[in-house]
Design a protein around this motif. Structure first.
Motif, mmCIF file in Angstrom:
data_model
loop_
_atom_site.group_PDB
_atom_site.id
_atom_site.type_symbol
_atom_site.label_atom_id
_atom_site.label_comp_id
_atom_site.label_asym_id
_atom_site.label_seq_id
_atom_site.Cartn_x
_atom_site.Cartn_y
_atom_site.Cartn_z
ATOM 1 N N UNK A 176 0.423 -1.392 -0.239
ATOM 2 C CA UNK A 176 -0.197 -0.195 0.119
ATOM 3 C C UNK A 176 0.652 1.344 0.454
ATOM 4 N N UNK A 177 2.205 0.805 -0.161
ATOM 5 C CA UNK A 177 2.614 1.989 -0.144
ATOM 6 C C UNK A 177 2.633 2.866 -1.958
ATOM 7 N N UNK A 178 2.343 4.475 -1.305
ATOM 8 C CA UNK A 178 2.667 5.608 -2.861
ATOM 9 C C UNK A 178 0.860 5.534 -2.684
ATOM 10 N N UNK A 179 0.669 6.720 -3.302
ATOM 11 C CA UNK A 179 -0.573 7.519 -3.546
ATOM 12 C C UNK A 179 -0.746 7.878 -5.222
ATOM 13 N N UNK A 180 -2.524 8.648 -4.816
ATOM 14 C CA UNK A 180 -2.928 8.389 -6.396
ATOM 15 C C UNK A 180 -2.303 9.695 -6.703
ATOM 16 N N UNK A 181 -2.123 9.867 -7.835
ATOM 17 C CA UNK A 181 -1.805 11.377 -8.279
ATOM 18 C C UNK A 181 -2.499 12.299 -7.963
ATOM 19 N N UNK A 182 -2.687 13.376 -7.812
ATOM 20 C CA UNK A 182 -3.792 14.331 -7.352
ATOM 21 C C UNK A 182 -3.493 15.528 -8.691
ATOM 22 N N UNK A 183 -2.459 16.175 -9.237
ATOM 23 C CA UNK A 183 -2.252 17.488 -9.725
ATOM 24 C C UNK A 183 -3.092 17.187 -10.683
ATOM 25 N N UNK A 184 -3.291 16.689 -11.462
ATOM 26 C CA UNK A 184 -4.617 16.266 -12.634
ATOM 27 C C UNK A 184 -5.817 15.580 -11.759
ATOM 28 N N UNK A 185 -7.093 17.028 -11.654
ATOM 29 C CA UNK A 185 -7.548 16.461 -11.027
ATOM 30 C C UNK A 185 -8.764 14.683 -10.991
ATOM 31 N N UNK A 186 -8.876 14.945 -11.906
ATOM 32 C CA UNK A 186 -9.644 13.569 -12.929
ATOM 33 C C UNK A 186 -9.058 12.212 -12.105
ATOM 34 N N UNK A 187 -7.776 12.376 -12.139
ATOM 35 C CA UNK A 187 -6.503 11.156 -11.306
ATOM 36 C C UNK A 187 -7.065 10.581 -10.471
ATOM 37 N N UNK A 188 -7.213 11.847 -9.384
ATOM 38 C CA UNK A 188 -7.178 11.603 -8.112
ATOM 39 C C UNK A 188 -8.817 10.198 -7.900
ATOM 40 N N UNK A 212 -0.786 0.265 -11.151
ATOM 41 C CA UNK A 212 -1.074 0.695 -10.449
ATOM 42 C C UNK A 212 -1.086 1.804 -10.016
ATOM 43 N N UNK A 213 -2.379 2.766 -9.711
ATOM 44 C CA UNK A 213 -2.349 3.993 -9.524
ATOM 45 C C UNK A 213 -1.658 4.245 -7.841
ATOM 46 N N UNK A 214 -0.680 3.527 -7.180
ATOM 47 C CA UNK A 214 -0.116 4.351 -6.181
ATOM 48 C C UNK A 214 1.295 4.568 -7.026
ATOM 49 N N UNK A 215 1.615 5.826 -6.735
ATOM 50 C CA UNK A 215 3.366 6.093 -7.222
ATOM 51 C C UNK A 215 3.952 6.560 -6.009
ATOM 52 N N UNK A 216 5.662 6.845 -6.292
ATOM 53 C CA UNK A 216 6.400 7.478 -5.551
ATOM 54 C C UNK A 216 6.532 9.089 -5.226
ATOM 55 N N UNK A 217 7.440 8.733 -5.124
ATOM 56 C CA UNK A 217 7.755 10.788 -5.328
ATOM 57 C C UNK A 217 8.254 11.240 -6.480
ATOM 58 N N UNK A 218 8.357 9.985 -7.434
ATOM 59 C CA UNK A 218 9.004 11.112 -8.612
ATOM 60 C C UNK A 218 7.829 10.404 -9.862
#
Length: 339
Positions: A39-51, A297-303
């Motif tokens: 479960x590491x990582x976060x879903x991208x949110x800088x493009x609203x729909x991707x969140x 898998x939408x969970x992303x690292x800091x890069x």
């Protein structure tokens, strides 16, 4: 003899083969079940729909150059290709205008900076450096043949569909969401224009680029697209020639050195495969002559790289013997006492 002269030297090619297909299927299943609960990582949110993406989505697929495809998990869930499109549009442009022109106009060297860096452009006197960062991708898209932006878009969509072996559709919601939040890409395109690096209308270039990023693919599609590059430009499912073997070589070289942005060196050190990631959570990796790996898998690292996708690809690289830099002792050269 300089490096340009080397391009004319006859090359021999040997890339080995994948293990038996049952072993491939087993390794794909292992990679999925080993990492699906991470479960590491976060879903991208800088493009609203991707969140809005489901963080539990996870799919892995492998396609061999001979045409077999095996996927597990959410390998048929569609998502937007995003930055992975950069690699395949680069291949299409290389095929259209040639190795030397693309090398001169776009470049092939890593910036060592984030994918949307403006500083990288300024530090290199306006040169975009490589096609896998946004500046280079915009410069590449500007080079797509066509008298108008609409003609360019049709060529890109057709070419990307040929790589996937099926007709790819535009995700209108993602496209519109990106168009109202892509001010940095608009600024990069204007900066490139000011340096004379693009000669088309910057807003039109950004529009076409945003559309190419908004095409919908699956992890299975990515595996087939990767296998097309692995197999000298022949789609393994349709048997259609998409690009030349020389273009595949050039594309894989750039993917190896720049495909995962500032983490590209670490990726190559640990996994040893040309690859490209996208902010939706997709990763495509290629084993030349063998096949392609697609993961989602939408969970992303800091890069901005999929965490589960990286781990699954690393597992497959090791268990299937895909690392380009792996070697073993030649048994004929081992010293035996008394021999």
């Amino acid at each position: 003899m300089d490096l340009d002269d080397m391009a004319n030297v006859r090359q021999e090619v040997f890339t080995g083969a994948l293990p038996g297909w049952k072993d491939v299927e087993l390794s794909v299943d292992e990679a999925y079940y080993e990492y699906r609960s991470h479960e590491e990582g976060v879903v991208a949110d800088y493009i609203p729909v991707l969140a809005e993406a489901d963080p539990d989505w996870f799919g892995v697929a492998v396609a061999q150059t001979g045409g077999r495809v095996h996927g597990v998990g959410d390998c048929d869930v569609e998502f937007t290709v995003q930055s992975i499109s950069k690699a395949f549009v680069f291949a299409l442009v290389c095929d259209a205008i040639g190795h030397d022109v693309i090398k001169e106009k776009v470049g092939v060297n890593n910036t060592g900076l984030p994918f949307h860096s403006v500083m990288a452009i300024e530090l290199n006197r306006g040169h975009p450096m490589n096609p896998m960062v946004n500046a280079g991708a915009l410069a590449t898209t500007a080079l797509v043949p066509g008298a108008s932006a609409e003609e360019q878009w049709k060529l890109i969509r057709s070419g990307m569909s040929q790589f996937a072996g099926r007709s790819l559709e535009l995700d209108g919601a993602v496209y519109h969401s990106e168009m109202v939040s892509n001010q940095r890409n608009q600024a990069i395109a204007r900066l490139l224009e000011s340096y004379g690096q693009i000669d088309r209308d910057p807003p039109e270039v950004v529009d076409v680029y945003t559309r190419q990023c908004s095409l919908r693919v699956t992890a299975s599609d990515l595996a087939v697209m990767g296998a097309t590059l692995a197999g000298g430009g022949i789609n393994p499912v349709t048997a259609e020639k998409v690009v030349s073997p020389e273009v595949c070589r050039d594309t894989l070289a750039v993917m190896a050195s720049t495909g995962l942005y500032e983490r590209s060196g670490e990726w190559l050190f640990e996994i040893g495969l040309p690859a490209k990631s996208g902010v939706s959570g997709g990763i495509v990796a290629i084993a030349p002559g063998k096949g392609g790996i697609g993961s989602f898998s939408p969970l992303l690292d800091s890069a901005g790289n999929s965490v589960r996708g990286q781990r699954a690809t690393a597992h497959l690289s090791r268990t299937l013997g895909l690392n380009l830099f792996a070697s073993d002792v030649d048994p004929t050269r081992v010293h035996r006492p008394g021999a």
